[in-house]
Enzyme design. Structure first.
Site, PDB file in Angstrom:
ATOM      1  N   HIS A   1     -45.638  13.950  21.283  1.00 30.92           N
ATOM      2  CA  HIS A   1     -45.895  12.508  21.245  1.00 30.92           C
ATOM      3  C   HIS A   1     -44.596  11.753  21.032  1.00 30.92           C
ATOM      4  CE1 HIS A   1     -45.682  11.943  16.752  1.00 30.92           C
ATOM      5  NE2 HIS A   1     -45.862  13.232  16.800  1.00 30.92           N
TER       6      HIS A   1
ATOM      7  N   ASP B   1     -49.039  15.597  13.300  1.00 32.58           N
ATOM      8  CA  ASP B   1     -49.112  14.161  13.012  1.00 32.58           C
ATOM      9  C   ASP B   1     -50.573  13.675  12.985  1.00 32.58           C
ATOM     10  OD1 ASP B   1     -49.060  11.234  13.401  1.00 32.58           O
ATOM     11  OD2 ASP B   1     -46.911  11.525  13.702  1.00 32.58           O
TER      12      ASP B   1
ATOM     13  N   ARG C   1     -51.838  10.979  13.481  1.00 33.61           N
ATOM     14  CA  ARG C   1     -52.207   9.974  14.477  1.00 33.61           C
ATOM     15  C   ARG C   1     -52.499  10.586  15.847  1.00 33.61           C
ATOM     16  NH1 ARG C   1     -46.785   6.712  13.585  1.00 33.61           N
ATOM     17  NH2 ARG C   1     -46.118   8.884  13.590  1.00 33.61           N
TER      18      ARG C   1
ATOM     19  N   CYS D   1     -48.770  18.307  17.817  1.00 34.64           N
ATOM     20  CA  CYS D   1     -48.074  18.017  16.563  1.00 34.64           C
ATOM     21  C   CYS D   1     -49.110  17.796  15.456  1.00 34.64           C
ATOM     22  CB  CYS D   1     -47.214  16.767  16.724  1.00 34.64           C
ATOM     23  SG  CYS D   1     -46.260  16.368  15.229  1.00 34.64           S
TER      24      CYS D   1
ATOM     25  N   CYS E   1     -42.044  11.085  17.562  1.00 32.91           N
ATOM     26  CA  CYS E   1     -42.377  12.217  16.684  1.00 32.91           C
ATOM     27  C   CYS E   1     -41.369  12.335  15.540  1.00 32.91           C
ATOM     28  CB  CYS E   1     -42.397  13.508  17.506  1.00 32.91           C
ATOM     29  SG  CYS E   1     -42.827  14.971  16.528  1.00 32.91           S
TER      30      CYS E   1
HETATM   31 CO    CO Z   1     -44.911  14.621  15.630  1.00 35.01          CO
END
Ligand code: CO
Length: 218
Positions: A98, A44, A46, A42, A101
């Site tokens: 994750h 993302d 993080r 992803c 998400c």
């Molecule tokens: Co995500």
């Protein structure tokens, strides 16, 4: 570059630290890459791929998008997959979703968000396929987290269904497709214990015969 000087400065300091630790590091790496893994994760911020599996530059070929979706009509994702398998010869494709998400959460909702709705539709299809199981989970966080797992499993299956992976198997090239989930709250990866490594792992409808010789320009 007004406003981003701090990043360029951090880059200079990082490159210097790496050079001090290994004087040949950039020289060696600039000649070629030999990653053994393709990471599909992803976007993302993080979930930084190299960092969470503690790998150096050069060790991981990376593709990231919102909610680690793999769609056969996405030229970007398919090109990355083809290059990783046919040119770099990676042996492991890791689809790493994750928990928590935001993309999967948005797909669970009903708000109209614009262009991204077209992307999230692919994740809604995963919900449809598992509606009975997901609807039965009363707690919304638990339902989201199970949806994150099911989405990652579905995307790993999508990787295995591509002619790219099936042709690799037909050539005798070892390619294993894995499904992992990263937990934001403890930094640990959970292996969903899936390893797609051959035609037997595909539903009959998705199996494709290798192209006959001359049927494909090489
Ligand atoms: Co995500």
């Amino acid at each position: 570059m007004a406003g981003l000087d701090h990043l360029l400065e951090r880059n200079r300091r990082w490159a210097e630290r790496v050079r001090i630790a290994n004087a040949d590091f950039f020289n060696n790496l600039s000649r070629e890459q030999h990653p053994n893994y393709l990471w599909i994760g992803c976007s993302d911020a993080r979930v930084p791929a190299n960092e969470i599996v503690d790998l150096e530059p050069g060790e991981l070929f990376v593709h990231r998008n919102i909610a680690n979706v793999i769609v056969h009509s996405d030229m970007n994702g398919m090109s990355v997959l083809q290059y990783a398998i046919e040119v770099l010869g990676v042996q492991h494709v890791i689809v790493c979703g994750h928990y928590g998400c935001g993309g999967v959460q948005a797909a669970m909702g009903h708000a109209q968000l614009g262009l991204i709705d077209n992307w999230l539709r692919h994740i809604k299809d995963v919900y449809l396929a598992h509606g009975a199981e997901l609807d039965a989970i009363a707690d919304e966080t638990q339902r989201l987290n199970r949806f994150c797992e099911l989405n990652t499993l579905a995307q790993a299956a999508n990787v295995a269904r591509t002619p790219i992976v099936q042709n690799a198997w037909a050539r005798g090239q070892s390619v294993q497709v894995h499904a992992w989930l990263y937990c934001l709250s403890d930094g640990l990866i959970r292996d969903l214990d899936v390893s797609l490594s051959g035609e037997a792992h595909l539903a009959a409808i998705h199996r494709m015969a290798a192209p006959t010789s001359g049927g494909r320009e090489r």
